[in-house]
Motif scaffolding. Structure first.
Motif, mmCIF file in Angstrom:
data_model
loop_
_atom_site.group_PDB
_atom_site.id
_atom_site.type_symbol
_atom_site.label_atom_id
_atom_site.label_comp_id
_atom_site.label_asym_id
_atom_site.label_seq_id
_atom_site.Cartn_x
_atom_site.Cartn_y
_atom_site.Cartn_z
ATOM 1 N N ILE A 1 0.868 -1.180 0.000
ATOM 2 C CA ILE A 1 0.000 0.000 0.000
ATOM 3 C C ILE A 1 0.898 1.222 0.000
ATOM 4 O O ILE A 1 1.857 1.292 0.779
ATOM 5 N N VAL A 2 0.610 2.187 -0.849
ATOM 6 C CA VAL A 2 1.428 3.402 -0.943
ATOM 7 C C VAL A 2 0.541 4.626 -0.737
ATOM 8 O O VAL A 2 -0.507 4.767 -1.385
ATOM 9 N N ALA A 3 0.963 5.504 0.172
ATOM 10 C CA ALA A 3 0.258 6.768 0.412
ATOM 11 C C ALA A 3 1.249 7.909 0.294
ATOM 12 O O ALA A 3 2.360 7.828 0.844
ATOM 13 N N LEU A 4 0.885 8.959 -0.433
ATOM 14 C CA LEU A 4 1.714 10.158 -0.550
ATOM 15 C C LEU A 4 1.227 11.187 0.456
ATOM 16 O O LEU A 4 0.014 11.396 0.603
ATOM 17 N N ALA A 5 2.166 11.849 1.143
ATOM 18 C CA ALA A 5 1.737 12.815 2.165
ATOM 19 C C ALA A 5 2.773 13.902 2.380
ATOM 20 O O ALA A 5 3.981 13.670 2.279
ATOM 21 N N ASN A 6 2.260 15.107 2.680
ATOM 22 C CA ASN A 6 3.102 16.194 3.167
ATOM 23 C C ASN A 6 2.493 16.712 4.465
ATOM 24 O O ASN A 6 1.487 16.182 4.955
ATOM 25 N N SER A 7 3.079 17.738 5.037
ATOM 26 C CA SER A 7 2.638 18.221 6.354
ATOM 27 C C SER A 7 1.208 18.747 6.338
ATOM 28 O O SER A 7 0.550 18.785 7.386
ATOM 29 N N ASN A 8 0.698 19.152 5.184
ATOM 30 C CA ASN A 8 -0.665 19.671 5.104
ATOM 31 C C ASN A 8 -1.730 18.635 5.416
ATOM 32 O O ASN A 8 -2.865 18.979 5.777
ATOM 33 N N VAL A 9 -1.414 17.359 5.250
ATOM 34 C CA VAL A 9 -2.407 16.295 5.469
ATOM 35 C C VAL A 9 -2.018 15.392 6.634
ATOM 36 O O VAL A 9 -2.516 14.271 6.760
ATOM 37 N N LYS A 10 -1.184 15.915 7.510
ATOM 38 C CA LYS A 10 -0.650 15.097 8.607
ATOM 39 C C LYS A 10 -1.746 14.540 9.507
ATOM 40 O O LYS A 10 -1.699 13.378 9.941
ATOM 41 N N ALA A 11 -2.783 15.328 9.827
ATOM 42 C CA ALA A 11 -3.848 14.881 10.730
ATOM 43 C C ALA A 11 -4.599 13.685 10.145
ATOM 44 O O ALA A 11 -4.883 12.707 10.846
ATOM 45 N N MET A 12 -4.926 13.748 8.853
ATOM 46 C CA MET A 12 -5.606 12.623 8.212
ATOM 47 C C MET A 12 -4.688 11.414 8.122
ATOM 48 O O MET A 12 -5.136 10.263 8.279
ATOM 49 N N LEU A 13 -3.409 11.651 7.860
ATOM 50 C CA LEU A 13 -2.446 10.555 7.793
ATOM 51 C C LEU A 13 -2.386 9.812 9.126
ATOM 52 O O LEU A 13 -2.279 8.573 9.142
ATOM 53 N N GLU A 14 -2.465 10.535 10.228
ATOM 54 C CA GLU A 14 -2.441 9.897 11.548
ATOM 55 C C GLU A 14 -3.613 8.942 11.717
ATOM 56 O O GLU A 14 -3.450 7.822 12.228
ATOM 57 N N VAL A 15 -4.809 9.373 11.295
ATOM 58 C CA VAL A 15 -5.991 8.507 11.400
ATOM 59 C C VAL A 15 -5.811 7.265 10.530
ATOM 60 O O VAL A 15 -6.141 6.138 10.931
#
Length: 423
Positions: A154-168
């Protein structure tokens, strides 16, 4: 006078006779010295060469057998060359007709087969995987070797703008014990976050075009980068399940994939018709008898959650979408679907990729959940999604948390306070 004339004639006849005799003698001499004639190429051979030639005619049967073997070998090579010429000629003819690429792909799949009885014929829909090439990115290859399970990740792309959703999302992945999960960190903040939370991650080498968007872009901008980033994963021979960060995992998705197509994607559809396709009749009364025109419709594949097998069509899809996004300001999901569904036509060659729509209740979008499922008591009890993608609503984080409360913690009214759509 008469006597002198007779003597003269006799002398002339004698000279002719002598000349003839001399000619005969010269001819005999030439016949002995030049038995093959003056202009035969063999006449230029020396005596020693003639002796060698003469001796060759007396060579052993082994020499003759060897010469015959050489002749047979050359004949076989000549036949192979003729075959190659025929094949190349056929390929050239196909190329002139614009179908050389397709023909090569067909030939690579194996020999021609005879179709079976009526009702038994099934076309090929599962393309062969590519030959992995670790030289493309040795560092990523090592990370995937340590992270992937059965060559899938599974691959997810993320930057600091989406950190809260990434945590969930990460919390939902860890709850299920999914280990083949990898974050592509687009900035230093997410890299450090993954390190501190023991999450597998990959940070790409510096790339100006990617880094500019990756570090500052919002959800849609970051989403468009995936088509460039994922190419190397496929080249390394891995099946990739791409996930946007506004997704909650409730079951292990790898247990619900078919893996029979190049692209397996969730749908934006909210019913059987919209998710899986339907015959939409267009009415044009001015046409009289022909007023009804039948059209085929399907709601788009969601470019935020899809599975790609490592095949040539999958890589071509990524290349096509990435190329178009680099040249114009377009929505990645629209381009993704255009490349998947537009057929070949004059001046355009379509993508020949096999595709499958995921079950809309297993891989559920937020429209299905908030507009249909939560209002149907039977569906609320029976349906347990694999994932919920909060793609239809801007208040993503709150709805993601509500999904966790409802499906994980059992809070039955967790979904009730939200409107069907956005306010």
């Amino acid at each position: 006078m008469a006597g002198r004339r007779d003597r003269t004639q006799q002398l002339r006849g004698s000279r002719i006779a002598i000349a003839i005799l001399i000619g005969i003698i010269i001819g005999c001499v030439c016949a002995v010295l030049f038995p093959n004639g003056f202009f035969n190429s063999s006449s230029s051979l020396t005596v020693n060469e003639r002796l060698q030639t003469g001796s060759s005619s007396c060579e052993s049967p082994a020499r003759i057998k060897m010469l015959k073997s050489d002749f047979a070998s050359l004949s076989e090579k000549n036949a192979d060359l003729k075959k190659q010429v025929r094949e190349l000629t056929e390929k050239l003819r196909s190329a002139e007709q614009g179908s050389d690429s397709a023909r090569k792909q067909v030939l690579s799949l194996g020999p021609k087969i005879k179709p079976g009885p009526f009702g038994t014929v099934k076309s090929l829909r599962t393309n062969p995987t590519i030959l992995p090439d670790e030289s493309v990115n040795p560092r990523l290859a090592k990370i995937l070797e340590d992270t992937a399970v059965d060559k899938e990740v599974i691959v997810a792309l993320a930057n600091s703008n989406v950190k809260a959703m990434l945590e969930v999302q990460i919390a939902s992945v860890k709850r299920l014990g999914i280990t083949n999960y990898l974050v592509v960190a687009l900035d230093d903040y997410i890299e450090n976050f993954c390190k501190s939370n023991d999450v597998a991650y990959y940070k790409r080498d510096p790339d100006k075009d990617v880094d500019t968007v990756g570090k500052t872009g919002g959800n849609h901008a970051v989403s468009g980068l995936k088509f460039r980033v994922l190419r190397e994963f496929l080249q390394l021979g891995y099946g990739v399940l791409l996930s946007d960060v506004d997704i909650v995992f409730l079951q292990n998705p790898f247990r619900h994939l078919y893996r029979d197509s190049d692209v397996e994607s969730m749908s934006d559809g909210h019913s059987n018709m919209t998710a899986y396709g339907f015959n939409d009749v267009f009415d044009e009364p001015a046409m009289g008898w022909a007023r009804y025109a039948h059209t085929m419709r399907i709601w788009v594949f969601n470019s935020g959650f899809f599975y790609l097998r490592p095949t040539v069509p999958s890589i071509e899809l990524l290349d096509r979408v990435a190329d178009r996004l680099s040249k114009a300001k377009l929505w990645d999901q629209a381009v993704f679907n255009e490349e998947l569904f537009y057929p070949s036509h004059p001046d355009y060659v379509g993508l020949h990729a096999s595709k499958r729509v995921m079950d809309m209740y297993e891989f559920m979008n937020s429209k299905v959940l908030f507009k249909t499922v939560r209002k149907d008591q039977e569906l609320k009890k029976k349906v347990k999604p694999v994932i919920v993608h909060v793609n239809y609503h801007p208040d993503k984080l709150n709805r993601m948390q509500a999904v966790v409360e409802f499906y994980v913690n059992g809070k039955q009214d967790a979904l009730d306070s939200f409107p069907d759509g956005s306010e």
